[in-house]
Write an enzyme that holds these catalytic residues in place. Structure first.
Site, PDB file in Angstrom:
ATOM      1  CB  SER A 146      -0.876   0.036   1.256  1.00 17.95           C
ATOM      2  OG  SER A 146      -1.476   1.310   1.401  1.00 17.95           O
ATOM      3  CE1 TYR A 160      -3.734  -2.262   5.180  1.00 16.23           C
ATOM      4  CE2 TYR A 160      -3.110   0.001   4.657  1.00 16.23           C
ATOM      5  CZ  TYR A 160      -3.538  -1.260   4.253  1.00 16.23           C
ATOM      6  OH  TYR A 160      -3.751  -1.511   2.917  1.00 16.23           O
TER       7      TYR A 160
HETATM    8  P1  NAP Z   1     -11.398  -6.249   0.975  1.00 17.95           P
HETATM    9  O1  NAP Z   1     -12.336  -5.702  -0.054  1.00 17.95           O
HETATM   10  O2  NAP Z   1     -11.669  -5.980   2.422  1.00 17.95           O
HETATM   11  O3  NAP Z   1     -11.302  -7.845   0.751  1.00 17.95           O
HETATM   12  C1  NAP Z   1     -10.519  -8.575   1.645  1.00 17.95           C
HETATM   13  C2  NAP Z   1     -10.387 -10.015   1.175  1.00 17.95           C
HETATM   14  O4  NAP Z   1      -9.427 -10.648   2.027  1.00 17.95           O
HETATM   15  C3  NAP Z   1     -11.670 -10.809   1.304  1.00 17.95           C
HETATM   16  O5  NAP Z   1     -11.670 -11.787   0.287  1.00 17.95           O
HETATM   17  C4  NAP Z   1     -11.521 -11.458   2.684  1.00 17.95           C
HETATM   18  O6  NAP Z   1     -12.228 -12.700   2.807  1.00 17.95           O
HETATM   19  C5  NAP Z   1     -10.036 -11.737   2.699  1.00 17.95           C
HETATM   20  N1  NAP Z   1      -9.439 -11.849   4.030  1.00 17.95           N
HETATM   21  C6  NAP Z   1      -9.477 -10.968   5.061  1.00 17.95           C
HETATM   22  N2  NAP Z   1      -8.792 -11.446   6.113  1.00 17.95           N
HETATM   23  C7  NAP Z   1      -8.302 -12.654   5.736  1.00 17.95           C
HETATM   24  C8  NAP Z   1      -7.522 -13.644   6.373  1.00 17.95           C
HETATM   25  N3  NAP Z   1      -7.103 -13.496   7.644  1.00 17.95           N
HETATM   26  N4  NAP Z   1      -7.215 -14.777   5.686  1.00 17.95           N
HETATM   27  C9  NAP Z   1      -7.636 -14.954   4.409  1.00 17.95           C
HETATM   28  N5  NAP Z   1      -8.385 -14.050   3.742  1.00 17.95           N
HETATM   29  C10 NAP Z   1      -8.708 -12.919   4.415  1.00 17.95           C
HETATM   30  O7  NAP Z   1      -9.890  -5.769   0.710  1.00 17.95           O
HETATM   31  P2  NAP Z   1      -9.252  -5.022  -0.579  1.00 17.95           P
HETATM   32  O8  NAP Z   1      -9.541  -3.582  -0.465  1.00 17.95           O
HETATM   33  O9  NAP Z   1      -9.606  -5.750  -1.810  1.00 17.95           O
HETATM   34  O10 NAP Z   1      -7.694  -5.186  -0.243  1.00 17.95           O
HETATM   35  C11 NAP Z   1      -6.900  -6.225  -0.805  1.00 17.95           C
HETATM   36  C12 NAP Z   1      -5.438  -5.927  -0.490  1.00 17.95           C
HETATM   37  O11 NAP Z   1      -5.077  -4.660  -1.052  1.00 17.95           O
HETATM   38  C13 NAP Z   1      -5.122  -5.843   1.006  1.00 17.95           C
HETATM   39  O12 NAP Z   1      -3.855  -6.411   1.275  1.00 17.95           O
HETATM   40  C14 NAP Z   1      -5.089  -4.345   1.264  1.00 17.95           C
HETATM   41  O13 NAP Z   1      -4.292  -4.002   2.381  1.00 17.95           O
HETATM   42  C15 NAP Z   1      -4.504  -3.847  -0.043  1.00 17.95           C
HETATM   43  N6  NAP Z   1      -4.814  -2.431  -0.290  1.00 17.95           N
HETATM   44  C16 NAP Z   1      -6.099  -2.012  -0.443  1.00 17.95           C
HETATM   45  C17 NAP Z   1      -6.349  -0.660  -0.643  1.00 17.95           C
HETATM   46  C18 NAP Z   1      -7.750  -0.104  -0.823  1.00 17.95           C
HETATM   47  O14 NAP Z   1      -7.909   1.139  -0.783  1.00 17.95           O
HETATM   48  N7  NAP Z   1      -8.765  -0.938  -0.992  1.00 17.95           N
HETATM   49  C19 NAP Z   1      -5.285   0.262  -0.688  1.00 17.95           C
HETATM   50  C20 NAP Z   1      -3.994  -0.212  -0.529  1.00 17.95           C
HETATM   51  C21 NAP Z   1      -3.770  -1.555  -0.334  1.00 17.95           C
HETATM   52  P3  NAP Z   1     -13.794 -12.751   3.292  1.00 17.95           P
HETATM   53  O15 NAP Z   1     -14.591 -12.371   2.077  1.00 17.95           O
HETATM   54  O16 NAP Z   1     -14.002 -14.176   3.718  1.00 17.95           O
HETATM   55  O17 NAP Z   1     -13.933 -11.753   4.410  1.00 17.95           O
END
Ligand code: NAP
Length: 251
Positions: A146, A160
């Site tokens: 991130s 985070y």
């Molecule tokens: P999200 O929409 O909250 O989706 C999270 C996913 O991870 C879901 O499939 C969830 O499964 C799964 N998950 C959560 N905890 C877990 C665990 N302990 N073990 C296995 N699976 C787990 O997240 P996102 O926004 O797509 O983010 C994906 C990645 O991108 C993350 O690493 C995040 O830090 C990074 N990121 C995101 C952003 C942003 O603005 N969105 C920015 C920078 C970086 P369930 O469906 O079963 O809950």
């Protein structure tokens, strides 16, 4: 770009950025293992969608922060597909907005367990299957970092941001460690991306609120992040390892 027959495992592949990666990978010809931790309905719906589109996919439950779950998850992929060519460390969590002087030890430990320890355990299992040192045929790993790793997320979630700093360092070190073993390791660093992660941290309005401070005056989409991941997994990126690619609209 065709990845016919190749097998990809995406942690947290059921929703958000992970789901976009799974969709684009399936279209590119990968067979896809979709990991999730609790929302089985979302994972099953995505698998059904990929199969309807002519792809091959499975849903695999497991908490990346739990070592036994990680071992079991990779064993399911071994048994189902018999190979692993690509792996994405995508699962990640945020927590409620808080200053460092308000954070409990339990909160910080959970953040590090899921985002850092989980990524290490999964990378270890992927390397054991892909590295020529272990009899593998090579492969590619992409870690989701991130841009918070650079700006620190002051007043919001420094825990985070620090966990993602660890991911950047792990990406560089692991890339160099396995560079002669057929495995490339890179990271994609999203900026604010429109997914449900912000609501899960108690800020459902975060994307709308931050819009004006973003250079492009808009958030990224999960698909825009996924495109960068698919590129780094592909042979088009054959000389790229240890790179951290910002997909942050200039943030
Ligand atoms: P999200 O929409 O909250 O989706 C999270 C996913 O991870 C879901 O499939 C969830 O499964 C799964 N998950 C959560 N905890 C877990 C665990 N302990 N073990 C296995 N699976 C787990 O997240 P996102 O926004 O797509 O983010 C994906 C990645 O991108 C993350 O690493 C995040 O830090 C990074 N990121 C995101 C952003 C942003 O603005 N969105 C920015 C920078 C970086 P369930 O469906 O079963 O809950």
């Amino acid at each position: 770009m065709s990845a016919t027959n190749k097998v990809l495992l995406v942690t947290g592949g059921s929703r958000g950025i992970g789901a976009a990666i799974c969709r684009q990978a399936s279209e590119a010809g990968y067979r896809v293992a979709v990991n999730y931790v609790s929302n089985r309905a979302a994972a099953d719906a995505l698998v059904a969608e990929l199969e309807t589109g002519g792809g091959e996919a499975i849903a695999v439950k497991g908490d990346v922060g739990n070592e036994a779950d990680v071992l079991a998850m990779f064993e399911v992929v071994d048994k189902t597909f018999g190979r692993l060519d690509a792996f994405v460390n995508n699962a990640g969590i945020v927590d409620a907005k808080a200053r460092v002087d308000e954070m409990s030890g339990a909160r910080v430990e959970r953040m590090m367990r899921v985002n850092v320890v989980g990524s290490f355990l999964c990378a270890r299992e992927a390397v054991k299957r892909m590295s020529t040192r272990h009899g593998g045929k090579g492969g590619a790993i992409v870690n989701l970092s991130s841009v918070a790793a650079i700006h620190g997320a002051a007043g919001e979630y420094v825990d985070y941001a620090a966990s993602k700093g660890a991911i950047d360092t792990m990406t560089i070190g692991l890339a160099r460690e396995v560079a002669t073993e057929g495995v490339r390791v890179n990271a994609v660093s999203p900026g604010i991306t429109d997914t449900e992660i912000h609501a899960s941290g108690g800020q459902p309005d975060r994307v709308a609120r931050m819009r004006d401070v973003l250079p492009m005056k808009r958030p990224g989409s999960a698909d825009e992040v996924a495109s960068a991941v698919l590129y780094l997994l592909s042979d088009a990126a054959s000389y790229i390892t240890g790179a951290i690619l910002n997909v942050s609209g200039g943030r």
